[in-house]
Scaffold this motif. Structure first.
Motif: not given
Length: 159
Positions: A39-47, A53-63, A123-132
């Motif tokens: 679903p590229t339309e939704v992925i583009v909006m999410y990105t 959000i990341s530009a302002d570095s707020p809490p991860s809750a917003l992500r 937000p998943f990147s903050e989880l301990a088990w997450y990797s690229a």
């Protein structure tokens, strides 16, 4: 591809709506099925939202909020595009759930979650088990699996 492609696939499943485009062979058909459920339309909006959000570095809750909102938006976008296509052809939108493209809506949601999982600053990147590597494998496996199992769910939708 896109949610627009998914709405086209769903519309093609409607009784009396037509068939597979001429010129499709088994290879192009398989590749088309694999990329249709992204679903590229939704992925583009999410990105864009996650980048803002990341530009302002707020809490991860917003992500996380952005992820859940776009996860809900994914099937809604597919339904809206499908409803517009149906309405353009016969004048009445599919309001009854038994006439909705539930397979495409579900696959869109799964594909979005998988791709969102793989994006940097998700937000998943903050989880301990997450990797690229796990994220990349998830995208390849989920995208391929959705495209390959889609024909198993192809049954005509009521007109």
């Amino acid at each position: 591809m896109s949610a627009m492609s998914m709405s086209k696939v769903a519309y093609g499943r409607r009784v009396g709506a037509g068939s597979q485009p001429v010129g499709m062979n088994s290879v192009t058909s398989a590749i088309d099925r694999i990329v249709t459920y992204i679903p590229t339309e939704v992925i583009v909006m999410y990105t864009a939202i996650v980048a803002a959000i990341s530009a302002d570095s707020p809490p991860s809750a917003l992500r996380w909020v952005a992820f859940w909102v776009m996860l809900v938006a994914s099937p809604v976008v597919v339904w809206l595009l499908y409803a517009a296509r149906v309405r353009a052809s016969d004048g009445s939108p599919p309001l009854k759930p038994n006439s909705w493209p539930l397979v495409e809506m579900t696959f869109s949601t799964i594909a979005f979650a998988t791709w969102a999982f793989a994006l940097p600053d998700s937000p998943f990147s903050e989880l301990a088990w997450y990797s690229a590597a796990v994220a990349a494998a998830a995208v390849v496996l989920a995208t391929t699996a959705l495209g390959l199992v889609a024909p198993l769910f192809r049954k005509p939708l009521p007109a």
